[in-house]
Design a protein around this motif. Structure first.
Motif, short mmCIF file in Angstrom:
data_model
loop_
_atom_site.label_atom_id
_atom_site.label_comp_id
_atom_site.label_asym_id
_atom_site.label_seq_id
_atom_site.Cartn_x
_atom_site.Cartn_y
_atom_site.Cartn_z
N ALA A 61 78.65 51.07 -13.86
CA ALA A 61 79.77 50.52 -14.14
C ALA A 61 80.98 51.61 -13.92
CB ALA A 61 79.75 50.08 -15.58
N PRO A 62 81.25 51.78 -12.38
CA PRO A 62 82.03 52.92 -12.29
C PRO A 62 83.69 52.75 -12.72
CG PRO A 62 81.78 51.67 -10.38
CD PRO A 62 81.05 50.96 -11.34
N THR A 63 84.06 51.45 -13.31
CA THR A 63 85.51 51.52 -13.80
C THR A 63 85.56 51.50 -15.17
OG1 THR A 63 85.36 48.98 -13.42
CG2 THR A 63 86.03 50.23 -11.66
N VAL A 64 84.52 51.73 -15.93
CA VAL A 64 84.45 51.48 -17.36
C VAL A 64 85.23 52.54 -18.05
CG1 VAL A 64 83.06 52.00 -19.53
CG2 VAL A 64 82.63 50.24 -17.88
N GLN A 65 86.14 52.25 -18.88
CA GLN A 65 86.64 53.26 -19.81
C GLN A 65 86.18 53.03 -21.23
OE1 GLN A 65 88.97 55.54 -18.69
NE2 GLN A 65 89.42 54.85 -17.05
N ARG A 106 73.49 44.31 -28.69
CA ARG A 106 72.30 43.79 -28.13
C ARG A 106 72.75 43.35 -26.82
NH1 ARG A 106 68.05 40.94 -31.49
NH2 ARG A 106 69.57 39.10 -31.13
N PRO A 107 73.48 42.43 -26.55
CA PRO A 107 74.07 41.97 -25.26
C PRO A 107 74.51 43.17 -24.40
CG PRO A 107 74.88 40.69 -27.08
CD PRO A 107 74.35 41.78 -27.56
N LEU A 108 74.98 44.29 -24.79
CA LEU A 108 75.34 45.31 -23.85
C LEU A 108 74.07 45.96 -23.27
CD1 LEU A 108 77.16 47.52 -23.02
CD2 LEU A 108 77.00 48.74 -25.08
N ILE A 109 73.13 46.21 -24.04
CA ILE A 109 71.88 46.89 -23.40
C ILE A 109 71.31 45.80 -22.36
CG2 ILE A 109 69.33 47.37 -23.88
CD1 ILE A 109 71.73 49.05 -25.05
N LEU A 110 71.35 44.34 -22.52
CA LEU A 110 70.97 43.50 -21.51
C LEU A 110 71.86 43.37 -20.39
CD1 LEU A 110 70.09 40.32 -23.76
CD2 LEU A 110 68.58 42.20 -22.97
N GLN A 111 73.12 43.69 -20.52
CA GLN A 111 73.98 43.66 -19.35
C GLN A 111 73.76 45.14 -18.58
OE1 GLN A 111 77.52 42.87 -21.83
NE2 GLN A 111 78.12 41.82 -20.03
N LEU A 112 73.56 46.12 -19.38
CA LEU A 112 73.15 47.41 -18.60
C LEU A 112 71.96 47.46 -17.98
CD1 LEU A 112 74.34 50.12 -21.22
CD2 LEU A 112 75.63 49.35 -19.08
N LYS A 120 74.99 42.20 -11.50
CA LYS A 120 76.27 42.09 -11.88
C LYS A 120 76.80 42.31 -13.49
CE LYS A 120 77.70 39.86 -7.67
NZ LYS A 120 78.57 38.63 -7.15
N GLY A 121 75.73 42.32 -14.27
CA GLY A 121 75.86 42.19 -15.70
C GLY A 121 75.96 41.06 -16.38
N GLN A 122 75.74 39.92 -15.69
CA GLN A 122 76.09 38.68 -16.47
C GLN A 122 75.01 38.19 -17.14
OE1 GLN A 122 78.95 36.99 -16.11
NE2 GLN A 122 79.75 38.31 -14.39
N LEU A 123 74.95 37.87 -18.24
CA LEU A 123 74.13 37.32 -19.23
C LEU A 123 73.84 35.91 -19.14
CD1 LEU A 123 75.27 38.95 -22.61
CD2 LEU A 123 73.27 39.51 -21.45
N ALA A 124 72.29 35.77 -18.83
CA ALA A 124 72.01 34.39 -18.61
C ALA A 124 71.81 33.67 -19.92
CB ALA A 124 70.60 34.37 -17.93
N SER A 125 71.45 34.26 -20.74
CA SER A 125 71.28 33.71 -22.31
C SER A 125 70.90 34.83 -23.45
CB SER A 125 69.97 32.74 -22.20
OG SER A 125 68.73 33.31 -21.67
N GLY A 190 85.86 45.24 -16.77
CA GLY A 190 84.79 44.42 -16.22
C GLY A 190 83.94 43.54 -17.37
N VAL A 191 82.58 43.29 -16.77
CA VAL A 191 81.83 42.53 -17.76
C VAL A 191 81.46 43.02 -18.99
CG1 VAL A 191 81.01 41.26 -15.74
CG2 VAL A 191 79.68 43.53 -16.46
N LEU A 192 81.71 44.59 -19.16
CA LEU A 192 81.23 45.01 -20.53
C LEU A 192 82.48 45.30 -21.30
CD1 LEU A 192 79.33 48.32 -18.97
CD2 LEU A 192 78.37 45.89 -19.84
#
Length: 309
Positions: A61-65, A106-112, A120-125, A190-192
């Motif tokens: 995730a290169p643009t994360v701050q 927990r969603p953060l871990i699933l995205q990572l 792309k870090g999208q959560l299906a469910s 981004g998505v995070l």
């Protein structure tokens, strides 16, 4: 051991004081009869925020701050309730007389995990249970975060991961009414965007390391020669640095790799925005295009680091 100037040490009063007061003053600043502040943790949090940002970027995730929030004090039970659903990491952290606790949404871990494996870090469910791969990733991430935390403490505290769990009841050695000092770090971009990681120190344990000093030594330094400084700055401006951008990182199976022949084609998916690095450090993001008949990258966003980066 050479003497060090300690900015947090309170001046001695003319009357005798208990021996513990001088030790306490180096890390703790007494605010009131029954309250303490921990000024050293501000510097630790600033460094940890930068290290955490670099770690998340390295995962894909290169643009994360990372924004560091204001520290707050709260009961362990309240912190667990506010963090849920979360992944909890517990560290044994000598010389701290108690654990260091971290919580990530927990969603953060699933995205990572999805980003790390090319998604792309999208959560299906939303899911309560983690897969084996997600469990392993959470443990690895916890160990990496522990290294970043140790670096932020400049090696004066060495966290060792000893528990990874989604159940706060398994965080033994901390009672429901124990008071924590909690520092929150919020991801931006981004998505995070909006995901948080919280670092919690038991207040009683922090009081147990009152003699730990923070930061580099402060020494008197002679003023730099103006002519020498100007010459150095002029020379630095002529240094050539390698600028690099990776347009695509295709992945193929080992079977296909071994079967490649001259003339075979490997399809590429080039994203709209690509990272631009300078001397190995992330510098900007840009879009691919053409200029004067040559392939080119137009800079759309330049990263802004802290003053000491």
């Amino acid at each position: 051991m050479s003497a060090k100037t300690n900015p947090f040490k309170t001046p001695k009063a003319p009357t005798a004081k208990p021996a513990t007061d001088d030790a306490t003053a180096s890390l703790l600043l007494r605010k009131a009869e029954d309250g303490y502040a921990f000024p050293v943790l501000d510097g630790v949090a600033n460094q940890f925020a930068r290290s955490l940002r670099d770690l998340i970027r390295a995962l894909g995730a290169p643009t994360v701050q990372v924004d560091r929030g204001t520290a707050e004090r709260m009961r362990f039970a309240d912190w667990c309730a506010a963090s849920a659903p979360a992944i909890f990491w517990r560290y044994h952290a000598p010389p701290l007389k108690g654990p260091v606790l971290l919580a990530g949404a927990r969603p953060l871990i699933l995205q990572l995990v999805d980003i790390f494996y090319g998604g792309k870090g999208q959560l299906a469910s939303e899911r309560e249970e983690l897969t084996d791969a997600e469990d392993r990733f959470a443990a690895r991430l916890g160990r990496d975060i522990g290294l970043q935390l140790a670096a932020a403490w400049d090696g004066k505290m060495v966290p060792e991961l000893d528990c990874v769990t989604t159940d706060s009841a398994k965080l033994a050695a901390v009672r429901a009414d124990d008071e924590l000092l909690v520092q929150r770090f919020t991801l931006r971009g981004g998505v995070l965007d909006g995901r948080t990681i919280a670092c919690a120190y038991p207040v009683a344990a922090l009081r147990g390391i009152a003699d730990v000093e923070s930061g580099p030594d402060i020494r008197d330094e002679a003023p730099a020669d103006a002519e020498w400084t100007a010459t150095l700055n002029s020379a630095l401006k002529t240094v050539r640095l390698p600028v690099r951008s990776v347009l695509a990182r295709p992945e193929i199976s080992l079977v296909k790799l071994l079967g490649l022949e001259v003339g075979d084609i490997i399809p590429l998916t080039i994203p709209r925005n690509v990272p631009v690095t300078v001397a190995g450090r992330h510098f900007a993001a840009g879009s691919i295009g053409e200029a004067n008949g040559n392939a080119a990258i137009m800079i759309e966003h330049i990263e802004r680091g802290s003053d000491d980066e």
